[in-house]
Design an enzyme around this catalytic site. Sequence first.
Site, mmCIF file in Angstrom:
data_model
loop_
_atom_site.group_PDB
_atom_site.id
_atom_site.type_symbol
_atom_site.label_atom_id
_atom_site.label_comp_id
_atom_site.label_asym_id
_atom_site.label_seq_id
_atom_site.Cartn_x
_atom_site.Cartn_y
_atom_site.Cartn_z
ATOM 1 N N GLN A 116 0.829 -1.202 0.000
ATOM 2 C CA GLN A 116 0.000 0.000 0.000
ATOM 3 C C GLN A 116 0.868 1.259 0.000
ATOM 4 O OE1 GLN A 116 -2.573 -2.163 3.289
ATOM 5 N NE2 GLN A 116 -3.293 -0.081 3.060
ATOM 6 N N ARG A 131 -5.356 7.254 17.308
ATOM 7 C CA ARG A 131 -6.662 7.228 16.646
ATOM 8 C C ARG A 131 -7.714 6.519 17.504
ATOM 9 N NH1 ARG A 131 -9.176 8.237 11.439
ATOM 10 N NH2 ARG A 131 -7.325 9.322 10.705
ATOM 11 N N ARG A 149 -7.479 -1.440 8.804
ATOM 12 C CA ARG A 149 -8.761 -0.764 8.563
ATOM 13 C C ARG A 149 -9.398 -0.181 9.833
ATOM 14 N NH1 ARG A 149 -12.949 -3.796 4.531
ATOM 15 N NH2 ARG A 149 -13.807 -1.954 3.523
ATOM 16 N N GLU A 152 -12.729 2.899 5.618
ATOM 17 C CA GLU A 152 -12.738 2.434 7.001
ATOM 18 C C GLU A 152 -14.067 2.604 7.739
ATOM 19 O OE1 GLU A 152 -9.252 4.945 7.360
ATOM 20 O OE2 GLU A 152 -8.368 3.421 8.640
#
Lengths: 779, 486
Positions: A211, A324, A356, A727
């Site tokens: 990615q 997060r 994710r 997500e």
Amino acid sequence: MTIEKRRIAGSPEWQARISPHDSALKHVSGLAEYTDDIVSPEGTLHAYLGLAERAHARITAMDLDAVRAASGVVGVLTASDIPGANDVSSTGAHDEPVFAETEVLFHGMPVFAVIATTRDAARRAARLARIEYEDLPADLTVEAARASGGDLVTEPLTLERGKVEAALASAPRRLSGSMQIGGQDHFYLEGQISLAIPGEDDDVTVFASTQHPSEIQHIVGHVLGVPSNAVTVNVRRMGGGFGGKETQGNLFAAVAAVAAKRFNRAVKIRPDRDDDMIATGKRHDFRADYEVGFDDQGRIHALDAVFAARCGFAADLSGPVTDRALFHADNCYFLPAVRLKSEPLRTHTVSNTAFRGFGGPQGMIGGERVIEEIAYALGLDPLEVRKRNLYGGEGRNLTPYHQTVTDNIALRIIEELEETADYQARRKAVLDFNTKSPVLKRGIALTPVKFGISFTATWFNQAGALLHIYRDGSIHLNHGGTEMGQGLNIKVAQVVAAEFGVPLDTIKITATSTGKVPNTSATAASSGSDLNGMAAANAADQIKDRLIDFAIETYDVPRDQIAFEEGEVRVGNQRFVFADFVEQAYQARIQLSAAGFYKTPDISWDRKAGKGSPFYYFAYGAAVSEVEIDTLTGEYVVRRVDILHDVGSSLNPAIDLGQVEGGFIQGMGWLTTEELVWDDKGRLRTHAPSTYKIPVSSDRPREFNVTLAEWSKNTRPTIRRSKAVGEPPFMLAISVLEALSMAVASVADYSICPRLDAPATPERILMAVERLQAEQALK
Amino acid sequence: MASGDTIRFLLNGETVEHRPGAAHETLLDFLRLNRRLTGTKEGCAEGDCGACTVLIGRLSRGELVYETVNACIRFLASVHGCHVVTIEHLRGADGGPHPVQQAMVAHHGAQCGFCTPGIVMSLYGLLMQNPAPTDIDIDRALQGNLCRCTGYAPIARAAKAAGAEMTKDDPLASERAAVTEALAGMQTDETLSVETPEGTIHIPANADGLADILADNPDATIVAGATDVGLWVTKFMRDISPVVFIGHLDDLKMIEETGDAITFGAGVSYTDAAPVLARRIPALTELWDRIGGTQIRNMGTIGGNIANGSPIGDTPPPFIALGAELTLRKGGDRRTIPLESFFIDYGKQDRSPGEFVESITVPVPAEGTHLAAYKISKRFDEDISALLGAFALALAGDGTVEDIRIAFGGMAATPKRASSVEDALRGKPWTEASVMAALSAFETDFTPISDMRASADYRMRSAKNLLRRLWHETEGTPVRIDRGVA
């Protein structure tokens, strides 16, 4: 072939934006090329890793003679064979060696690589190593790490607002608890793989399933001790990523590149599924401890919570992941006084990584547990508690990180879904069923999602694109994003096609390459189409502006009489076929190539202060899940799920719906059957699909209704006013866990919060049922 | 006996004569590395994810049958005399995409696309037999195909849409006569023995040939469906030479029915046994549909499930509860033993070198016998049992337990009877009180272990609760979760 549109989108405008995945025909024909399918150069060698068999130990002796002597073996690489830095750490923490040197830090840590003429030979040879260890104490869990002093892999974060102690003390009610939140293996169907081809000078070209090609480029340069301009990384597509290929491909690319330069042959490395699962990081498992003060109406006065994560032996992305988690513990709810702390603990396990949601799901489920606790404490429907705590109203829009929520549509989403899913009547029916059914019990839950969009590391919010128009009018499109199935390429191609008013098949989507677009960010944080769509639009605009200037000059028409539509360029009263017009521009020496660029505006984040506006906007959604459990065995089924999800003004409703459906099921797997089990030696016992159970077809809800909120438009000027979708839907599955919890709670007349940990395997359900039955009997 | 160094089979549209590089060479490696047919993918190399799904056509008593299999654990030499069909061979009547492929595109059934060829092959295998599948049929056909992106809903929609478009003139239908003839031409009545650079392969033509091979090679690895031995190679890199492949032997695929019993040849696959069981012992249908996935049921055999001696095989508990008997053969000598006595200890069975399991005879439960087989696993489909309880309950006219036979998998080192529980119930009134009183006997019978599938505590609790479930079920209380699709 009629492309299905009607069940995906209601309005003709939305239906018109539906296009299948650009590779769909290749996917179904077996013609889509993945890294292992690329025709390898003659003489390609194959590398395989030798993994440590201790969780924490000193290496006292390493005998690789049998490995070297094995049939087909060309050579062996250990730490001392690395020309540059023995380090693949993505954040520059320098804590993640390619090969362990003297100390093993987790069971499965790479110690050496063997290079052979076939993969089979390399794989067999790798097992012949004789390594001796001196065991050291190993901390395998959050609890063990805390007991050993709580060493952290990275700086923790605190988000704080208001006077927490005072608000807790003055709240009419208070409760505290904790929750274990399991990790998750990515289980991308295509495992990690890299193919490195050596070139002249220091050059090496790497084909990788990643990615983050720019990081692979950087790491390969770092490990080889050569500048980035010697390294080119190409990615056509991945067979799934989900965050597992954001940093975890570094190791494999590094080994392939070192071997390729060492032996001057192309080298491919592809671990088997077991080694892939053992040696690469996963979603962080967390332990959340919370104390909440609230009133009799269920309104939260204060929340004090600690989110401790098992990060593994190295930092990797654990800093931003645990950050997060905190950013999403509030979910859709205003917390008048709040303190959230992260505890990114170092353990002797594989270094956990992006997946994710990136910590968001773990934070959000902790927050939703608090809502559930309040509901059971007060005997209220948790949905009622949710509504009473939503952001909105005077002075109730400030997040724990001091960003004001300005685009809140949670209430509208919730109320619409409550209506369309017939929530109230069905909840009554569930309660009624449970009074009549002695063994089987049902539960239903509606949970919302609010997910912040942008990398919290602000500098990552940039992207580039490269666009060429050739003389025949065909368009070569390249951008810095990577395709892992999420439909990024088709979305960006649609943007470019619309800019030039040409059919989609005019555009060739080309493999991501560090040689075309430099210094890219990972395709992650749901940001792919937001960033790369804008960068591509910017490139298209540059070329278009030149073409328009050329038209004005050549045909003497005003700007507003020039349009690109239906494969033609309209210039005043004249119409030119796009290709013919392009040829005219070429003849007039107009530059038909452009590098586009985009950076997200209006975001900022001061991590030290815990204050800022890290998110450009929020994406919203909600789900109602209904389940049935067997109170004798803990087995269950998800009977029905209804989802209403916000993707703003969709770029491609079919792609977006696919992300919502698939994301939900992946989230459901995380919270139900996907259980990672390590033994007391630190060995992962669930390292293949025979033991690690992701959802299969029969796990999908027996009725599954997914709707996109077509009325939603991004309040921010994103690409076509769309919203990110990768997500956010993952967290809609929290409704499944809470519905299971309600079914469990039924055995104690809904008077005890079941405190169901995740994943809620049949075993956890049965144990919770029996625990509640016992507690109820004591009452 | 014929000996040589090549095997023969059809691959898509061509005849292949191949010299295996090793006794353990897999079909998947052959396709990808030797033929560069890269549409077939490796996802797990253990027959679980289905990314490697291909169709195998074989002659079953002269009739051409196509079934999906996992190429990753299928040994190449075992496709001798078969037709291997990969994704590359699939096309529609006009040479364009096949209706299954078209429907997968039209319904957005692929995202990353890596699992997709396997899914397409599984759906093709389903729709060939059943062009109007229900959601349950689709779920069953896809048990052995993992998709991590889509969540399966669009794939199920595609499957339904494709059924209506299935044409009779797709390649396998139009080639049928020619393929049948070609495969018939490959069959021989002689054992084929192949020496490879790494090991020896024996492919007998019948059970007598097998007996002869084993007489000469008593330690040969016997491979029927390869659903277990395949992993010895792909996971543990064990040497299986000399290997003898028996999955194709018609005389081990006999199913004989009498009034009160069914005899299955050891080579009967789960798929082949399913219709007979559904008719004669319908209480086993749900369990049967949960053994592996479709590909595994197409490959795996009843004989293999027993012969490998696993404590968590799904067929021994119900067969033990029913009082099944096993026939073993060595050379020309046969002996028949109660199935439960075959399992001596973990990894140890009552089978001598050179001996092979030839058949199993399963009594059909008498009228009035309540038979139940409850499989408990972390995931409902395509999972290995954490435990499996099988109960055969016969009540006397006065409501007392005339007889009960209980067997469990996953609770001991072998599949094992719950003798103490049986004793605690036999002759007692079939009441909740009797059931509750018998529960403690489970602790006499079993000392389960904790592992990644379940804790010992959970195994014990749920084993007891399965007896309670049986009682509830005989009382007519709903105890089975409704897994139907709305």
